[in-house]
Motif scaffolding. Structure first.
Motif, PDB file in Angstrom:
ATOM      1  N   ALA A   1      -0.856   1.755  -1.377  1.00  0.00           N
ATOM      2  CA  ALA A   1      -0.801   2.740  -0.302  1.00  0.00           C
ATOM      3  C   ALA A   1      -1.523   3.987  -0.805  1.00  0.00           C
ATOM      4  CB  ALA A   1       0.641   3.067   0.039  1.00  0.00           C
TER       5      ALA A   1
ATOM      6  N   ASP B   1       8.057  -0.214  -1.448  1.00  0.00           N
ATOM      7  CA  ASP B   1       7.969   1.133  -0.900  1.00  0.00           C
ATOM      8  C   ASP B   1       8.554   2.173  -1.862  1.00  0.00           C
ATOM      9  OD1 ASP B   1      10.904   1.706  -0.085  1.00  0.00           O
ATOM     10  OD2 ASP B   1      10.505  -0.266   0.796  1.00  0.00           O
TER      11      ASP B   1
ATOM     12  N   ASN C   1       4.388  -4.695  -0.104  1.00  0.00           N
ATOM     13  CA  ASN C   1       5.031  -3.518   0.498  1.00  0.00           C
ATOM     14  C   ASN C   1       6.204  -2.958  -0.315  1.00  0.00           C
ATOM     15  OD1 ASN C   1       3.327  -3.864   2.818  1.00  0.00           O
ATOM     16  ND2 ASN C   1       4.712  -5.458   3.523  1.00  0.00           N
TER      17      ASN C   1
ATOM     18  N   CYS D   1       4.009   2.065  -0.594  1.00  0.00           N
ATOM     19  CA  CYS D   1       3.937   2.568   0.774  1.00  0.00           C
ATOM     20  C   CYS D   1       5.162   3.443   1.064  1.00  0.00           C
ATOM     21  CB  CYS D   1       3.854   1.428   1.774  1.00  0.00           C
ATOM     22  SG  CYS D   1       5.265   0.319   1.805  1.00  0.00           S
TER      23      CYS D   1
ATOM     24  N   LYS E   1       0.468  -6.798  -1.991  1.00  0.00           N
ATOM     25  CA  LYS E   1      -0.207  -5.803  -1.154  1.00  0.00           C
ATOM     26  C   LYS E   1       0.593  -4.517  -0.932  1.00  0.00           C
ATOM     27  CE  LYS E   1      -0.985  -8.562   2.327  1.00  0.00           C
ATOM     28  NZ  LYS E   1      -1.368  -9.000   3.649  1.00  0.00           N
ATOM     29  N   ASN E   2      -0.127  -3.401  -0.756  1.00  0.00           N
ATOM     30  CA  ASN E   2       0.427  -2.142  -0.227  1.00  0.00           C
ATOM     31  C   ASN E   2       1.531  -1.565  -1.118  1.00  0.00           C
ATOM     32  OD1 ASN E   2       0.314  -0.154   1.788  1.00  0.00           O
ATOM     33  ND2 ASN E   2       1.901  -1.136   3.027  1.00  0.00           N
TER      34      ASN E   2
END
Lengths: 420, 161
Positions: free
Chosen positions: B88, B15, B13, B63, B59-60
Motif C-alpha cells: 500500500a 493491514d 492485505n 493497507c 498483495k497490498n
C-alpha cells in the motif's frame, strides 16, 4: 485533473504518470496520534520552526477528550508545539471536530490545493477538487518544516457516475459498491477520478464520503470536478481563492467504469475487508445477521446529511432491546445544527447515545469498543480484524440509512424493511 | 548492504490495524509498539522474531491507516526487510522514510514460504531463498534510498546533506 494540480504546484507546464516531482503544499495536517511522532522528528531537524504557521492544521480528534494518561501526553505534546510555533489552525476540545469534516467546514481546503495529512483519510478534500493525500508522520514533519513534498505522479481511473440515486442511497453505497467492484487494491497508487452527470445528484456530504474512502481501494487520492454546488460550498465556508482544474477531453485513463447511481441498492461490506460488499437484496437471502452495536459517525459519515438520514429512520422508533446505538456528530457546528433541527432529540428518544466529536470507536480507541464475538454495523470506513475491539468482533460497514434501520430491528436491515 | 534471516510469511492485505492495533497508539515508543507487532494475526510473531528476520507477504501489504507506527513497530521488532508482491502506498513511503528496507517483488512474495532462510542483496536487488535454492530479482535500491536507510530515516538524511 490530479496531474494538472500537481503540475501547477510543482511549477511545471505538465507532468506525466510516474514522474517524480516536488510540489508546494497549501496545507499540512496532523492529528493527536500522528503529530507527536512528527513533532519528535522535527526536533531532529537542524533548521527549526515551521514553513508557514497559517498552513498547518493540528486537530486532536482520535483519542480526545483524552481517553487515558498516554493520550493526554500526546495531546499535550501537540498543544505545546502549536503554542510554541503559533499555529493558527490548532483546534482544542470545544472547537474541534473530526479533522476531515472540520477542515472543509472551516474553509481551510479549497479546489486546486495540494494537501498532505498524516491521516490516511486526508483524501476527503478531493470532493472539493483539491489534490489531497495521506502520508506518514515523517512526511508530515518534512512538510511542516519545508512546505514541500515529493510525489510520484499517479495515473488515473475514471468512474463515470450517471443517473439519480434512489431514496435511501447515499455516498457510502456508491463507494462501497465501487470498492466491491475493484477491490481494496484496485486503485493502488492511482488517482480515482469521479465524473459524469450523475454527480449533480450527489450532495457535498455524499461526495466527501466517496472521496474519503478512495484510500480503501488503495487510491492515492479521489477527486471530483468543481461544479456549482462545490463552488457554493466554498463560497459559504471559505474566504480563500480557489483554482479550478478540469480534466482534458482526451485525458488518458488506465481504466474506466460507468456506474448508474439509479441502479444502486443499499450496500453493506462484510468483515474483514471493505471490498466484501453485498447489496441488501443479497443479505435478505441469507440468515439474519444479528447486531450488538451500531455506530453512526466518523470522517466518512458523521456529517449533517448523514445525521438527517439516520434521524428520518429513527424518528418515532426505538432501537432494538439490548442494542447500543452511538451517534457522533463529526464537528461542533454539525452537533449544534443537529440540535437546532431536533435530530439529537430524535436520537435520544430512540434510545441512542450522542457523543462529542471523536474518531474514538472507528479505530478501536474508545467510546464503543467491541467485546469478543460482538457484531457492529458501522458507518465508519474499515472493517479489518480487531479494528473496533476484540479480534473476534465483526464490523459491517454501511451508510447511515442501513445503520439506523439495523439499530431498530437488531439485525442488518434497510429502511425499506421498516416500510420507509 | 545485505540482510539475512528467517521468514515470517503472511497473505494478502495485511493491514496497519493488525501490524499495530490502534489500542496501542497511545504510545509512540518503538519498543512498546514492537511488543504488540502483528499480535492480532500472529500472536507467535513477537515471541519468535529474531534480529534480522524477514517478513514476506502477498498483495497490498500495509493497507489502511497512515500510522508510521506500523513500520516503526516492524523495524523495532528487529525485522531487516519486508518483501511483498505489492505494498500500500502510504506504508511504502513511511517504511523508506523511517529506514525500514522493503522490496516489491511479486515472484518472491509468492515463491517464499514461512521458515525459509532468505538472503537479500540491496545493491543488486537479488533475493535468495537459501532453503529452497531459488532466487528472485527484486528492484535494487537506488543510492538515495540506501542512504536514507543507512541514515536511519529521511530526517537524518536531510540533515546530513
Amino acid at each position: 485533473m490530479t496531474q494538472k494540480i500537481l503540475a501547477a504546484a510543482a511549477g511545471l507546464e505538465k507532468v506525466e504518470a510516474g514522474q517524480l516531482i516536488e510540489a508546494n503544499l497549501d496545507l499540512v495536517l496532523g492529528n493527536d496520534i500522528t503529530s507527536p511522532v512528527a513533532i519528535k522528528e522535527m526536533d531532529k531537524f537542524k533548521v527549526k520552526g515551521v514553513f508557514d504557521k497559517d498552513k498547518i492544521a493540528l486537530v486532536p480528534d482520535h483519542f480526545v477528550p483524552n481517553k487515558d494518561i498516554k493520550s493526554a501526553e500526546h495531546c499535550k505534546c501537540v498543544r505545546e508545539f502549536a503554542r510554541k510555533n503559533e499555529i493558527t489552525n490548532y483546534f482544542e476540545v470545544g472547537e474541534m471536530g473530526i479533522e476531515h469534516a472540520l477542515l472543509p467546514e472551516k474553509g481551510l481546503t479549497v479546489a486546486g490545493d495540494v494537501i498532505i495529512g498524516a491521516d490516511s483519510h486526508t483524501c476527503t478534500y478531493g470532493a472539493l477538487g483539491a489534490f489531497s493525500t495521506g502520508v506518514g508522520s515523517t512526511d508530515m514533519a518534512a512538510g511542516m518544516a519545508t512546505g514541500k513534498a515529493w510525489f510520484k505522479v499517479p495515473s488515473a481511473i475514471r468512474f463515470r457516475l450517471t443517473g439519480k440515486p434512489s431514496k435511501w442511497i447515499g455516498g457510502k453505497d456508491v463507494i462501497l459498491h465501487i470498492i466491491g467492484m475493484i477491490g481494496v487494491d484496485g486503485a493502488l497508487y492511482k488517482s480515482m477520478e469521479f465524473t459524469g452527470d450523475g454527480i449533480t445528484n450527489l450532495s457535498m456530504d455524499d461526495r466527501f464520503t466517496i472521496a474519503n474512502m478512495a484510500i480503501e481501494a488503495g487510491g492515492k487520492n479521489g477527486i471530483f470536478p468543481v461544479d456549482r454546488l462545490a463552488k457554493d460550498y466554498m463560497k459559504e465556508h471559505s474566504k480563500r481563492e480557489y483554482k479550478i482544474f478540469e480534466a482534458d477531453e482526451d485525458a488518458v485513463y488506465d481504466e474506466e467504469y460507468t456506474i448508474d447511481l439509479g441502479a444502486l441498492r443499499p450496500t453493506v461490506s462484510f468483515p474483514h475487508l471493505p471490498e466484501n460488499a453485498h447489496t441488501i437484496d443479497e443479505i435478505r437471502q441469507m440468515d439474519p445477521i444479528a447486531v450488538d452495536q451500531v455506530v453512526i459517525g466518523s470522517c466518512t459519515n458523521g456529517r449533517l446529511d448523514d445525521l438527517r438520514t439516520a434521524a428520518r429512520v429513527l424518528q418515532g422508533r426505538h432501537v432494538a432491546k439490548g442494542m447500543r446505538c452511538i451517534v457522533i456528530p463529526a464537528t461542533q457546528a454539525i452537533y449544534m445544527q443537529a440540535m437546532e433541527e431536533g435530530l439529537l432529540r430524535t436520537f435520544i428518544e430512540a434510545g441512542a447515545v450522542v457523543s462529542t466529536p471523536t474518531c474514538g470507536p472507528c479505530l478501536g480507541g474508545y467510546m464503543g469498543i467491541l467485546a469478543e464475538g460482538e457484531r457492529c454495523v458501522s458507518t465508519t470506513n474499515r472493517n479489518f480484524v480487531g479494528r473496533m475491539g476484540h479480534v473476534s468482533s465483526e464490523i459491517y460497514l454501511a451508510g447511515p440509512a442501513v445503520a439506523a434501520a439495523s439499530a431498530v430491528t437488531g439485525e442488518i436491515s434497510s429502511p425499506e424493511d421498516l416500510g420507509l | 548492504m545485505n540482510a539475512k534471516g528467517t521468514v515470517f510469511k503472511y497473505g494478502d492485505n495485511v493491514d496497519t490495524d493488525v501490524i499495530i492495533p490502534a489500542r496501542y497508539l497511545n504510545s509512540s515508543d518503538p519498543a512498546e509498539l514492537a511488543a504488540h507487532c502483528m499480535e492480532d494475526i500472529d500472536g507467535e510473531f513477537i515471541k519468535k522474531v529474531k534480529k534480522g528476520d524477514i517478513i514476506v507477504a502477498n498483495k497490498n501489504f500495509g493497507c489502511g491507516s497512515s500510522r508510521e507506527h506500523a513500520p516503526i513497530a516492524i523495524k523495532a521488532a528487529g525485522v531487516s526487510c519486508v518483501i511483498a508482491e505489492t505494498f500500500a502506498r502510504i506504508f511504502y513511503r513511511n517504511a523508506i522514510n523511517i529506514g525500514l528496507p522493503i522490496i516489491e517483488c511479486p515472484e518472491a512474495g509468492r515463491g517464499i514460504d514461512a521458515g525459509d532462510e532468505v538472503e537479500i542483496n540491496f545493491d543488486t536487488g537479488v533475493i535468495t531463498d537459501v532453503t529452497k535454492g531459488t532466487s528472485f530479482q527484486g528492484q535494487a535500491f537506488p543510492e538515495f534510498m540506501q542512504k536514507i536507510i543507512a541514515s536511519e530515516g529521511l530526517i537524518n538524511y536531510i540533515n546530513n546533506q
